[in-house]
Every structure is written in structure tokens, then in C-alpha cells.
Design a protein around this motif. Structure first.
Motif, PDB file in Angstrom:
ATOM      1  N   ASP A  78      54.531  37.700  52.917  1.00 62.97           N
ATOM      2  CA  ASP A  78      55.174  38.968  53.252  1.00 62.97           C
ATOM      3  C   ASP A  78      56.691  38.819  53.312  1.00 62.97           C
ATOM      4  O   ASP A  78      57.435  39.664  52.778  1.00 62.97           O
ATOM      5  CB  ASP A  78      54.624  39.490  54.582  1.00 62.97           C
ATOM      6  CG  ASP A  78      53.131  39.740  54.514  1.00 62.97           C
ATOM      7  OD1 ASP A  78      52.721  40.905  54.451  1.00 62.97           O
ATOM      8  OD2 ASP A  78      52.348  38.758  54.493  1.00 62.97           O
ATOM      9  N   MET A  93      51.574  44.441  43.045  1.00 64.92           N
ATOM     10  CA  MET A  93      50.335  44.526  43.814  1.00 64.92           C
ATOM     11  C   MET A  93      50.441  43.617  45.026  1.00 64.92           C
ATOM     12  O   MET A  93      50.976  42.507  44.945  1.00 64.92           O
ATOM     13  CB  MET A  93      49.155  44.083  42.945  1.00 64.92           C
ATOM     14  CG  MET A  93      47.800  44.099  43.628  1.00 64.92           C
ATOM     15  SD  MET A  93      46.479  43.558  42.500  1.00 64.92           S
ATOM     16  CE  MET A  93      46.896  41.813  42.333  1.00 64.92           C
ATOM     17  N   GLY A  94      49.919  44.093  46.147  1.00 61.32           N
ATOM     18  CA  GLY A  94      49.817  43.252  47.333  1.00 61.32           C
ATOM     19  C   GLY A  94      50.917  43.526  48.344  1.00 61.32           C
ATOM     20  O   GLY A  94      51.699  44.461  48.188  1.00 61.32           O
ATOM     21  N   GLN A  96      47.741  40.978  49.267  1.00 67.01           N
ATOM     22  CA  GLN A  96      46.306  41.053  49.469  1.00 67.01           C
ATOM     23  C   GLN A  96      45.815  39.684  49.937  1.00 67.01           C
ATOM     24  O   GLN A  96      46.495  38.683  49.739  1.00 67.01           O
ATOM     25  CB  GLN A  96      45.583  41.452  48.182  1.00 67.01           C
ATOM     26  CG  GLN A  96      45.911  42.860  47.706  1.00 67.01           C
ATOM     27  CD  GLN A  96      45.063  43.266  46.514  1.00 67.01           C
ATOM     28  OE1 GLN A  96      44.118  42.578  46.136  1.00 67.01           O
ATOM     29  NE2 GLN A  96      45.408  44.393  45.907  1.00 67.01           N
ATOM     30  N   GLU A  97      44.637  39.694  50.541  1.00 64.32           N
ATOM     31  CA  GLU A  97      44.117  38.441  51.071  1.00 64.32           C
ATOM     32  C   GLU A  97      42.640  38.293  50.772  1.00 64.32           C
ATOM     33  O   GLU A  97      41.864  39.248  50.934  1.00 64.32           O
ATOM     34  CB  GLU A  97      44.357  38.364  52.585  1.00 64.32           C
ATOM     35  CG  GLU A  97      44.037  37.008  53.187  1.00 64.32           C
ATOM     36  CD  GLU A  97      44.610  36.855  54.599  1.00 64.32           C
ATOM     37  OE1 GLU A  97      43.880  36.344  55.458  1.00 64.32           O
ATOM     38  OE2 GLU A  97      45.783  37.235  54.801  1.00 64.32           O
ATOM     39  N   ARG A 103      46.328  34.265  50.294  1.00 66.13           N
ATOM     40  CA  ARG A 103      47.065  35.526  50.445  1.00 66.13           C
ATOM     41  C   ARG A 103      48.087  35.558  49.318  1.00 66.13           C
ATOM     42  O   ARG A 103      48.790  34.569  49.077  1.00 66.13           O
ATOM     43  CB  ARG A 103      47.748  35.624  51.810  1.00 66.13           C
ATOM     44  CG  ARG A 103      48.449  36.971  52.052  1.00 66.13           C
ATOM     45  CD  ARG A 103      48.847  37.122  53.528  1.00 66.13           C
ATOM     46  NE  ARG A 103      49.532  38.383  53.790  1.00 66.13           N
ATOM     47  CZ  ARG A 103      48.934  39.559  53.946  1.00 66.13           C
ATOM     48  NH1 ARG A 103      47.614  39.623  53.858  1.00 66.13           N
ATOM     49  NH2 ARG A 103      49.612  40.665  54.177  1.00 66.13           N
ATOM     50  N   ALA A 105      50.586  38.114  46.266  1.00 65.34           N
ATOM     51  CA  ALA A 105      51.162  39.363  45.756  1.00 65.34           C
ATOM     52  C   ALA A 105      51.553  39.127  44.305  1.00 65.34           C
ATOM     53  O   ALA A 105      52.098  38.077  43.960  1.00 65.34           O
ATOM     54  CB  ALA A 105      52.371  39.790  46.572  1.00 65.34           C
ATOM     55  N   TYR A 116      52.764  35.377  40.379  1.00 64.77           N
ATOM     56  CA  TYR A 116      52.277  35.608  41.739  1.00 64.77           C
ATOM     57  C   TYR A 116      53.073  34.756  42.726  1.00 64.77           C
ATOM     58  O   TYR A 116      53.477  33.629  42.409  1.00 64.77           O
ATOM     59  CB  TYR A 116      50.805  35.198  41.878  1.00 64.77           C
ATOM     60  CG  TYR A 116      49.794  36.114  41.243  1.00 64.77           C
ATOM     61  CD1 TYR A 116      49.314  37.234  41.909  1.00 64.77           C
ATOM     62  CD2 TYR A 116      49.275  35.835  39.980  1.00 64.77           C
ATOM     63  CE1 TYR A 116      48.358  38.060  41.341  1.00 64.77           C
ATOM     64  CE2 TYR A 116      48.317  36.654  39.394  1.00 64.77           C
ATOM     65  CZ  TYR A 116      47.864  37.766  40.081  1.00 64.77           C
ATOM     66  OH  TYR A 116      46.915  38.580  39.506  1.00 64.77           O
TER      67      TYR A 116
END
Length: 252
Positions: A78, A93-94, A96-97, A103, A105, A116
Motif C-alpha cells: 500500500d 488493479m489492487g 488485492q490479497e 498481497r 497490485a 506488479y
């Protein structure tokens, strides 16, 4: 280790065909990943090296096409995502986990090359020896401008410059390191390459036999085989579904 590529993933329109192709060309064994969502693992022995997922109709409608993406490790997804946006990157996107696993994105750098950022949530096994057949041997960025791209990745992930090779009319090929050893290179893309993108090189035993396996399995050779600085040999290719990939080997 933060800043390292630790996973690579194929998005494709035909997972069964891609499973056979990469098994024939690279030697991977495909196994289904545990969990509800369909996901395939590409293994070297019992070690997962990469993954594969199918492009859904919704993904295709939003522009997804067959291709390979790399995962770069971060301590906090994050916080890294917020910093990436501040530095001019884009989030697709994300975060997400997958509980207990990862985890992540999906993002792009300021020049549009997608990848990613991710944090593994399970203990990783020790890495296989460098050059092991079937592992990912190199990560390569074709940038709109490699110098501004390097500044972005250095700020984001702490990458440092290693050797630089003068490629003549093609410009400088700059190696970069995450920790002690180079893990990839970047250069300004030639005009005929339409967009900035990452490319990945899979280790094989010999480049001529690897090239023959590509064509026999229905792939297309784009460039090579050619010898690169350091004495290794590479070939650049496209799989039958249209995903670009590369092979690298220590000999012809």
C-alpha cells in the motif's frame, strides 16, 4: 529481498496450449495451484518458478492481451503504491490479497511499462543456483527513455547501476542490480518498438536447441540467436498466443 523480481506470470488466451508450449520449450511442469480461482504453476522439479492465468472476457474487454509480467518485491504494497503514484506511475488493479500467500497490485511505470508490486506472505525457499535451467535468468526493460526510467526504479526499489554497454546506434544498455548482483538491464527502445515494456529471459541449456524447440512447438522467432556481452546467447520470440518471451543460454 525488497527490490527483487521474485515471480513471473503469463496471462494468455489459451492456458492448455500455453502449458504444452512452455513445457516443450523451457521444460516446465504445469500443476494447478491450490485454491478456488483457476491458476497454473510452472515448476522446475518441485519448485514453483512462474504462474499462468487465463484472460477472461472482461479482462480482454479492458485491453488485456497475452503477455508476461514480473513481480517486484516490496515491504509494504500500500505504501509503495502510494509512492509509485506520486512518482508518476499508474495503478491498474489492487491492492488485492490472496490470504496467507501474497498481497499485490498491478501497476505501470511513468512510461507505461506494466509490472506488479507485491509482498509474499509465506516463507520463501532459498533461490535456485543462478543459471538453473528453467529459471528466469534476466529482466529487461525497453524504455521510452532509459535514464528517466532508471531514476524512477532506483527511487522506488533502490536499484543501482552496474555495467553499461555501448550498443553503437542502439545506444547504452544499462545493467541494474538489486543487492550485490545485476538482475537485469534497460535501454531506450528503438523506434520500431511501439511501447515501453518489460521482457523476461528463461534459462535453457543451449540456445540452438532452444530455438529449434520454439519453432517446432509453433512459436515465432523475432530476433536471434545472438551473442550478448558476457558471452551468453539469447533468442527473442513470440509464443503461439502472441506473448513475447526470450531464452538465454551459456552456449550455442
Amino acid at each position: 529481498m525488497p527490490g527483487q523480481f521474485f515471480w513471473h506470470e503469463l496471462m494468455t488466451s489459451d492456458t492448455k496450449a500455453a502449458e504444452k508450449f512452455y513445457g516443450d520449450v523451457v521444460g516446465w511442469k504445469a500443476t494447478p495451484a491450490p485454491g478456488e480461482n483457476p491458476y497454473t504453476l510452472f515448476n522446475v522439479g518441485d519448485r514453483g518458478i512462474a504462474g499462468m492465468l487465463a484472460i477472461t472476457p472482461d479482462m480482454a474487454q479492458h485491453g488485456a492481451r497475452p503477455g508476461w509480467l514480473g513481480y517486484i518485491s516490496v515491504d509494504d504494497v500500500d505504501q509503495s503504491l502510494a509512492r509509485l503514484k506520486q512518482e508518476g506511475g499508474r495503478a491498474f488493479m489492487g491492492p488485492q490479497e490472496v490470504p496467507g500467500v501474497i498481497r499485490f497490485a498491478m501497476v505501470a511505470d511513468p512510461q507505461g511499462a506494466p509490472f506488479y508490486i507485491a509482498k509474499g506472505l509465506m516463507e520463501a525457499p532459498p533461490p535456485l543456483p543462478i543459471g538453473t535451467v528453467g529459471t528466469v535468468g534476466w529482466n529487461e526493460l525497453m524504455a521510452s527513455d532509459w535514464q528517466t526510467a532508471f531514476a524512477f526504479y532506483s527511487k522506488m526499489f533502490g536499484w543501482t547501476k552496474a555495467e553499461a554497454h555501448d550498443m553503437g546506434p542502439m545506444g547504452i544498455y544499462q545493467l541494474f542490480a538489486a543487492g550485490a548482483h545485476p538482475i537485469g538491464g534497460m535501454m531506450t527502445k528503438p523506434p520500431q518498438v511501439p511501447v515501453a515494456h518489460w521482457g523476461y529471459y528463461f534459462n535453457v541449456d543451449a540456445i540452438d536447441s532452444g530455438t529449434a524447440r520454439i519453432t517446432k512447438a509453433g512459436g515465432q522467432i523475432v530476433n536471434g540467436p545472438i551473442e550478448v556481452p558476457g558471452g551468453q546467447w539469447v533468442v527473442q520470440a513470440v509464443d503461439p498466443q502472441g506473448a513475447h518471451f526470450n531464452l538465454v543460454a551459456p552456449k550455442r
